[in-house]
Every structure is written in structure tokens, then in C-alpha cells.
Scaffold this motif. Structure first.
Motif, PDB file in Angstrom:
ATOM      1  N   LEU A  18       7.478 -11.174  45.509  1.00  0.00           N
ATOM      2  CA  LEU A  18       6.511 -12.262  45.693  1.00  0.00           C
ATOM      3  C   LEU A  18       5.925 -12.265  47.097  1.00  0.00           C
ATOM      4  O   LEU A  18       4.723 -12.467  47.274  1.00  0.00           O
ATOM      5  N   ARG A  19       6.763 -12.040  48.093  1.00  0.00           N
ATOM      6  CA  ARG A  19       6.259 -12.004  49.469  1.00  0.00           C
ATOM      7  C   ARG A  19       5.248 -10.881  49.647  1.00  0.00           C
ATOM      8  O   ARG A  19       4.217 -11.057  50.306  1.00  0.00           O
ATOM      9  N   ASN A  20       5.521  -9.720  49.064  1.00  0.00           N
ATOM     10  CA  ASN A  20       4.576  -8.602  49.134  1.00  0.00           C
ATOM     11  C   ASN A  20       3.268  -8.961  48.437  1.00  0.00           C
ATOM     12  O   ASN A  20       2.182  -8.681  48.953  1.00  0.00           O
ATOM     13  N   ARG A  21       3.372  -9.569  47.271  1.00  0.00           N
ATOM     14  CA  ARG A  21       2.171  -9.957  46.526  1.00  0.00           C
ATOM     15  C   ARG A  21       1.356 -10.974  47.314  1.00  0.00           C
ATOM     16  O   ARG A  21       0.133 -10.875  47.400  1.00  0.00           O
ATOM     17  N   LEU A  22       2.025 -11.951  47.912  1.00  0.00           N
ATOM     18  CA  LEU A  22       1.321 -12.977  48.681  1.00  0.00           C
ATOM     19  C   LEU A  22       0.639 -12.378  49.915  1.00  0.00           C
ATOM     20  O   LEU A  22      -0.460 -12.793  50.286  1.00  0.00           O
TER      21      LEU A  22
END
Length: 83
Positions: A18-22
Motif C-alpha cells: 500500500l505504501r508503494n502504491r500510495l
């Protein structure tokens, strides 16, 4: 019985994803806008979709962080409302 170690590993992996996607969403939203008005309209629609995806990702990330905190304090698997 819940395997807390496996659950924590799963949560940490999803958190990283999720952090990478954000980060990718933020990068895309920070790109300069086009001069062409038709293209700008399409970009704005795309931005709205990205913003919605970002909000959903942030919401899920908050839930994951809350679950990891419960794991850290030995409360994972216990209902947060009724105990």
C-alpha cells in the motif's frame, strides 16, 4: 487458533504494498498538467480516480496499522468494541 506471526507478516507485506502504491499515486498526481484543454479534462478525471484510490489505500493502511498495534500490545483477535 490464529497464527499471529503469519498474520503479522501478511499485514506487513500488505502495508508495504500500500505504501508503494500510495507513493506512485502521489508521483502521478504531482506530474505537470497539459496545456491542451481537452487533455487537461481527461487528466482531471484521471486525477479524481487516483485520489479516490489513494483515499481507499489510506483507509486500509490505517486499519493495518491499528491491527499491528493490537498485535504489539497482545490484543489482536480480541474485539475492539466489546472485548
Amino acid at each position: 487458533m490464529i497464527d499471529i506471526g503469519k498474520q503479522k507478516a501478511r499485514l506487513l507485506a500488505r502495508q508495504a504494498e500500500l505504501r508503494n502504491r500510495l507513493t506512485r499515486i502521489e508521483d502521478e498526481l504531482d506530474e505537470p498538467v497539459s496545456i491542451d484543454s481537452d487533455e487537461r479534462a481527461v487528466e482531471r478525471q484521471d486525477d479524481e480516480v487516483l485520489e479516490a484510490m489513494g483515499e481507499a489505500g489510506l483507509s486500509e493502511l490505517r486499519g493495518i496499522e491499528a491491527a499491528l498495534e493490537r498485535i504489539a500490545h497482545g490484543r489482536y483477535g480480541i474485539c475492539a468494541r466489546c472485548g
